[in-house]
Design an enzyme around this catalytic site. Structure first.
Site, mmCIF file in Angstrom:
data_model
loop_
_atom_site.group_PDB
_atom_site.id
_atom_site.type_symbol
_atom_site.label_atom_id
_atom_site.label_comp_id
_atom_site.label_asym_id
_atom_site.label_seq_id
_atom_site.Cartn_x
_atom_site.Cartn_y
_atom_site.Cartn_z
ATOM 1 N N LYS A 256 38.352 36.055 40.036
ATOM 2 C CA LYS A 256 37.108 37.105 40.063
ATOM 3 C C LYS A 256 36.221 36.787 38.883
ATOM 4 O O LYS A 256 36.862 36.179 37.667
ATOM 5 C CB LYS A 256 37.759 38.537 40.321
ATOM 6 C CG LYS A 256 38.556 38.803 41.353
ATOM 7 C CD LYS A 256 37.783 38.494 42.755
ATOM 8 C CE LYS A 256 38.107 38.960 44.068
ATOM 9 N NZ LYS A 256 39.284 38.473 44.604
HETATM 10 C C1 LIG Z 1 40.225 39.631 45.855
HETATM 11 C C2 LIG Z 1 39.820 40.801 46.675
HETATM 12 C C3 LIG Z 1 40.657 41.743 46.822
HETATM 13 C C4 LIG Z 1 41.990 41.901 46.499
HETATM 14 O O1 LIG Z 1 42.178 41.485 45.288
HETATM 15 P P1 LIG Z 1 43.860 41.052 44.618
HETATM 16 O O2 LIG Z 1 43.369 41.475 42.985
HETATM 17 O O3 LIG Z 1 43.873 39.500 44.795
HETATM 18 O O4 LIG Z 1 44.716 41.793 45.509
HETATM 19 C C5 LIG Z 1 40.339 42.587 48.011
HETATM 20 N N1 LIG Z 1 39.226 42.795 48.383
HETATM 21 C C6 LIG Z 1 38.158 41.839 47.968
HETATM 22 C C7 LIG Z 1 36.903 41.624 48.802
HETATM 23 C C8 LIG Z 1 38.716 40.615 47.199
HETATM 24 O O5 LIG Z 1 37.514 39.715 47.014
#
Ligand SMILES: *Cc1c(COP(=O)(O)O)cnc(C)c1O
Length: 397
Positions: A186
């Site tokens: 992210k």
């Molecule tokens: C990455 C993501 C998640 C989940 O996040 P994690 O930290 O990997 O559990 C949920 N929703 C969206 C849109 C994402 O891109």
């Protein structure tokens, strides 16, 4: 998007603070920690960044969505409306609570079509979750209005859109509760981590307790804390929070780089016949974590995606055939492949997936190409990439 591309001494310093005193746990051990409270500090910084009263850090974005829903009282048998285009975490987080994900069509914003949301509301509907996919957003005014009129909880998954805004407000801070992920890929990362953001004090207190076994966090003696209600462990560690603390301070720098890179590519592609862009609702500003564009039909989009891959243009995807992000390939959900028995109510609630088609979603996701915008690209690299992309599309379309 990935913040890990730009790790520096800043992250190292924050992590070393934690290692120096050895307290990897975010709660308690007051005497040992030499004043270092990385998770608490990160919550305070995030509250400022998101212009919100309360932030609860958790162990992941998936946990954030589940904790947010639980904090607002969503549970067994409740229906939660969500888009067909998202990350699998969206329905996982709903099903973890015994609730039922109701998938509805996306429009040219690439998230919830307000008309599809309205049509899906039943007596069991408890919440609507918009997913701000690929750096942009849904029509927040229209969706808020639907939620207000129908007395529904409005949840915003802004995991891919940190730094974006709608009418001047940070994405993730607009609905009743917002969710963020700081996983490894992210825009800002903790390694693993997530956050629930809200202005509602009751939801915040619920999230705080629920994510730590129901502990009430009164006083500084964990042994003396009581459990007003049941909870689980969705805590973040101090090590993860320390990385995030250095990263969040660099968010403006990251967004500026994303915007520069995005703009160069968008300018080049906007001159190519047949290319159009995803609609950003009036008053919205993207986070520039991705550039999304449409081609005239799915066949062309698949050919362009293939052409990019064969010619070294990486990190661009057509999500129609993607296992992780679009209903088309979620057979494990449609067939209810579960390690353990799923309740009759949830089974029945998901029967619609066997027969329902999502033609409007297919229309937009099939024609879409989504390109990740990296932070580590130099301006020259982006220019070369942009003209290569434009040439390839011209040759195929
Ligand atoms: C990455 C993501 C998640 C989940 O996040 P994690 O930290 O990997 O559990 C949920 N929703 C969206 C849109 C994402 O891109």
């Amino acid at each position: 998007m990935p913040g890990f591309e730009l790790f520096s001494d800043l992250e190292r310093k924050e992590v070393n603070d934690v290692l120096d005193n050895g307290v990897l746990m975010r709660y308690g051990f007051d005497a040992m920690r030499k004043g270092h409270w990385k998770a608490k500090e990160l919550e305070t910084e995030l509250a400022t960044t998101f212009q919100s009263n309360h932030v609860q850090l958790v162990s992941s974005g998936t946990a954030a969505v589940s904790v947010a829903l639980a904090s607002a009282g969503v549970g067994a048998g409740d229906e939660v409306i969500m888009p067909t285009f998202t990350f699998v975490a969206s329905f996982e987080a709903i099903m973890m609570l015994g609730a039922i994900p109701i998938l509805v069509d996306v429009d040219d914003t690439l998230t919830l079509d307000p008309k599809a949301v309205e049509a899906a509301i039943t007596l069991k509907t408890k919440a609507v979750m918009v997913v701000q996919m690929c750096g942009s957003m849904g029509n927040m005014d229209a969706l808020s209005k639907i939620c207000n009129e129908n007395n529904l909880i409005f949840i915003e998954d802004a995991c891919q859109a940190i730094g974006g805004t709608y009418k001047g407000k940070p994405l993730g801070s607009i609905a009743d509760l917002g969710c963020f992920s700081f996983d490894f890929v992210k825009t800002i990362t903790c390694g693993e981590g997530g956050a629930v953001v809200t202005n509602n004090k009751e939801y915040y207190i619920n999230a705080d307790h629920y994510s730590d076994h129901g502990h009430d966090h009164v006083g500084n003696d964990r042994g003396a804390e009581t459990h007003p209600f049941l909870g689980y462990n969705f805590r973040i560690s101090e090590l993860h929070a320390a990385v995030g603390l250095a990263q969040v301070r660099r968010l403006p720098e990251f967004i500026a780089i994303q915007k520069r890179n995005y703009t160069i590519i968008r300018d080049a592609l906007s001159k190519v016949p047949g290319v159009t862009f995803r609609r950003v609702p009036d008053g919205g500003e993207e986070s520039y974590s991705f550039l999304n564009f449409f081609l005239p039909d799915t066949e062309t989009a698949l050919n362009v995606s293939k052409g990019f891959k064969e010619n070294g243009v990486d990190v661009c995807w057509n999500y129609y055939e993607n296992n992780w992000h679009y209903i088309n390939k979620w057979n494990h959900l449609k067939d209810l492949k579960s390690l353990f028995p799923i309740s009759k109510e949830v089974k029945k609630g998901l029967e619609y997936l066997k027969t329902k088609s999502f033609e409007q979603s297919d229309h937009f996701i099939g024609r879409n190409i989504s390109c990740l915008i990296k932070l580590s690209w130099t301006e020259d690299e982006v220019r070369i990439r942009a003209s290569k992309m434009a040439e390839l599309i011209k040759a195929i379309n």
